[in-house]
Design an enzyme around this catalytic site. Structure first.
Site, PDB file in Angstrom:
ATOM      1  N   THR A 140       0.912  -1.265  -0.044  1.00  0.00           N
ATOM      2  CA  THR A 140       0.196   0.061  -0.186  1.00  0.00           C
ATOM      3  C   THR A 140       0.730   1.436   0.013  1.00  0.00           C
ATOM      4  OG1 THR A 140      -1.690  -1.061   0.912  1.00  0.00           O
ATOM      5  CG2 THR A 140      -1.578   1.200   1.379  1.00  0.00           C
TER       6      THR A 140
ATOM      7  N   TYR B 298      -8.120  -0.064  -2.884  1.00  0.00           N
ATOM      8  CA  TYR B 298      -7.453   0.839  -3.778  1.00  0.00           C
ATOM      9  C   TYR B 298      -6.569  -0.366  -4.314  1.00  0.00           C
ATOM     10  CZ  TYR B 298      -4.804   0.159   0.512  1.00  0.00           C
ATOM     11  OH  TYR B 298      -4.468  -0.725   1.486  1.00  0.00           O
TER      12      TYR B 298
ATOM     13  N   THR C 278       1.558  -4.255   4.259  1.00  0.00           N
ATOM     14  CA  THR C 278       1.542  -4.422   5.535  1.00  0.00           C
ATOM     15  C   THR C 278       0.801  -5.794   5.997  1.00  0.00           C
ATOM     16  OG1 THR C 278      -0.811  -3.388   5.823  1.00  0.00           O
ATOM     17  CG2 THR C 278       1.226  -1.914   6.250  1.00  0.00           C
ATOM     18  N   ASP C 279       0.066  -6.422   5.136  1.00  0.00           N
ATOM     19  CA  ASP C 279      -0.486  -7.541   5.389  1.00  0.00           C
ATOM     20  C   ASP C 279       0.374  -8.742   5.930  1.00  0.00           C
ATOM     21  OD1 ASP C 279      -2.908  -6.436   4.663  1.00  0.00           O
ATOM     22  OD2 ASP C 279      -3.305  -7.652   3.091  1.00  0.00           O
TER      23      ASP C 279
ATOM     24  N   LYS D 271      -0.034  -7.592  12.964  1.00  0.00           N
ATOM     25  CA  LYS D 271      -0.947  -6.684  12.678  1.00  0.00           C
ATOM     26  C   LYS D 271      -2.283  -6.964  13.506  1.00  0.00           C
ATOM     27  CE  LYS D 271      -2.849  -4.628   8.403  1.00  0.00           C
ATOM     28  NZ  LYS D 271      -2.785  -4.630   6.729  1.00  0.00           N
TER      29      LYS D 271
ATOM     30  N   GLU E 128      -1.594 -28.592  27.418  1.00  0.00           N
ATOM     31  CA  GLU E 128      -3.062 -29.120  26.803  1.00  0.00           C
ATOM     32  C   GLU E 128      -2.811 -30.365  26.056  1.00  0.00           C
ATOM     33  OE1 GLU E 128      -6.016 -28.219  27.486  1.00  0.00           O
ATOM     34  OE2 GLU E 128      -5.294 -26.637  28.762  1.00  0.00           O
TER      35      GLU E 128
HETATM   36  C1  SIN Z   1      -1.042  -2.939   2.681  1.00  0.00           C
HETATM   37  O1  SIN Z   1       0.030  -2.826   2.216  1.00  0.00           O
HETATM   38  O2  SIN Z   1      -1.538  -2.510   3.833  1.00  0.00           O
HETATM   39  C2  SIN Z   1      -2.029  -3.921   2.375  1.00  0.00           C
HETATM   40  C3  SIN Z   1      -1.757  -4.647   0.869  1.00  0.00           C
HETATM   41  C4  SIN Z   1      -0.610  -5.419   1.290  1.00  0.00           C
HETATM   42  O3  SIN Z   1      -0.148  -5.912   2.315  1.00  0.00           O
HETATM   43  O4  SIN Z   1       0.180  -5.421   0.074  1.00  0.00           O
END
Ligand code: SIN
Length: 355
Positions: free
Chosen positions: A38, A52, A118-119, A191, A312
């Site tokens: 992103t 997007y 970020t994923d 995340k 467990e």
């Molecule tokens: C992001 O970057 O926030 C989402 C898309 C990705 O992980 O490439």
């Protein structure tokens, strides 16, 4: 200094230019390796913050968009991939890690910044934390809003990441993730929110510090071994052992683990309920699969707290390992790397308590 130079005569201007060039020489050299996400994304309008397209803008434009970078580092950029991070694969990781190791070997590189979606940023960060062979800073940065959004977070995040990668404070801290003015350690960060800017947290264990106007302020360090202290060497690897994650729930069945075994997986991470609990059919089948040679790592879908050996499940009897406080997605990474070194479960368990 530059402003003074412009106002004064030619001689002083030349002296000032020399001074400025000298000051630039003293700045750290930071290489930006761009992978997409992103931070390089574009939306249809300035208010588009979901829906997007990630991974559209090249590294040169990312750098040009933040002229302030020149004040904190001498920056070069390289486009390694241009992908959304859900498409990050083991092969991408191997390629990226080899490039990071090559770049960090250069005497004229002081640190590396990786721009990333970020994923899966936390997974790439932990993989690199285990295989980068240098104490020089490696900082992974992303953004929650595309570059075209009002109040896009990419430029300030990139500025902070470059400043952090060029800082003395970040040397020897392992791979770092920096967004939202925070410094997170690769092992513990995750995340926690699908869309907000403060999504990256190390729940309960805590962040390592803050970026304050481009200055790195550390308050904690990871106690686990990382980077140049690890036993993993990916320099000759083209692939990683096949390991997948099955997710526990009420009514848990064995369909996923059976499919993984049939597909040839050599390891399975089971994200159990609570303290890595297994339903009776799942426990029975995982035990059978372990007897057939597949490594089973018991982890938890909870997201906080250790998965406790012998808690467990009788892990000594079933010969399973536990993930300690690693999330299932990070346990998968460590199990893959562990399996490049050994097939001995006791050794693998030691690694889970070491890294
Ligand atoms: C992001 O970057 O926030 C989402 C898309 C990705 O992980 O490439």
């Amino acid at each position: 200094m530059l402003n003074q130079c412009v106002k004064t005569g030619l001689t002083l201007t030349l002296i000032c230019a020399a001074f400025t060039a000298n000051a630039a020489d003293k700045l750290p050299n930071v290489m930006i390796l761009a992978t997409g996400g992103t931070i390089a994304g574009t939306g249809a309008t300035s208010t588009t913050t979901v829906g997007y397209t990630a991974a559209k803008i090249g590294v040169e434009r990312l750098i040009e968009a933040v002229p302030e970078l020149q004040k904190v580092a001498q920056v070069k950029g390289e486009q390694v991939f241009q992908i959304a991070s859900e498409n990050m694969s083991n092969e991408h990781w191997l390629k990226l890690a080899k490039r990071v190791n090559e770049v960090l070997k250069k005497s004229d590189v002081d640190g590396v910044v990786i721009t990333h979606g970020t994923d899966t940023i936390e997974e790439t960060a932990y993989f690199l934390n285990l295989v980068v062979k240098s104490k020089k800073p490696v900082v992974i940065v992303g953004a929650m809003r595309p570059a075209t959004a009002i109040s896009a977070d990419g430029p300030i995040n990139l500025y902070n990441a470059v400043a952090l990668a060029g800082s003395k404070e970040a040397v020897g801290q392992g791979v770092l993730v920096s967004l939202n003015d925070e410094i997170q350690g690769a092992r513990d960060v995750t995340k926690t929110n699908t869309m907000t800017g403060n999504t990256f947290r190390a729940p309960e264990l805590g962040s390592l510090g803050y970026m304050v106007s481009g200055q790195a302020k550390f308050y904690r360090s990871s106690t686990r071994k990382h980077t140049s202290e690890t036993e993993f060497d990916i320099s000759k690897l083209e692939t990683l052992p096949a390991v997948d994650i099955a997710y526990g729930s009420a009514n848990a069945n064995t369909l996923a683990i059976d499919a993984f075994a049939a597909a040839g997986d050599v390891g399975i991470v089971y994200a159990g309920t609570g303290d890595g609990s297994l339903s009776t059919p799942v426990r029975t089948r995982l035990t059978e699969l372990r007897q057939k040679g597949i490594h089973i790592n018991r982890s938890s879908r909870v997201g906080n707290g250790p998965t406790v050996r012998g808690g467990e499940n009788d892990d000594d009897k079933t010969d399973f390992t536990v993930s300690d406080t690693l999330t299932p997605q990070k346990a998968r990474i460590l199990l893959m790397l562990a399996l490049t070194k050994t097939k001995d479960s006791k050794e693998i368990q030691r690694m889970f308590y070491t890294y």
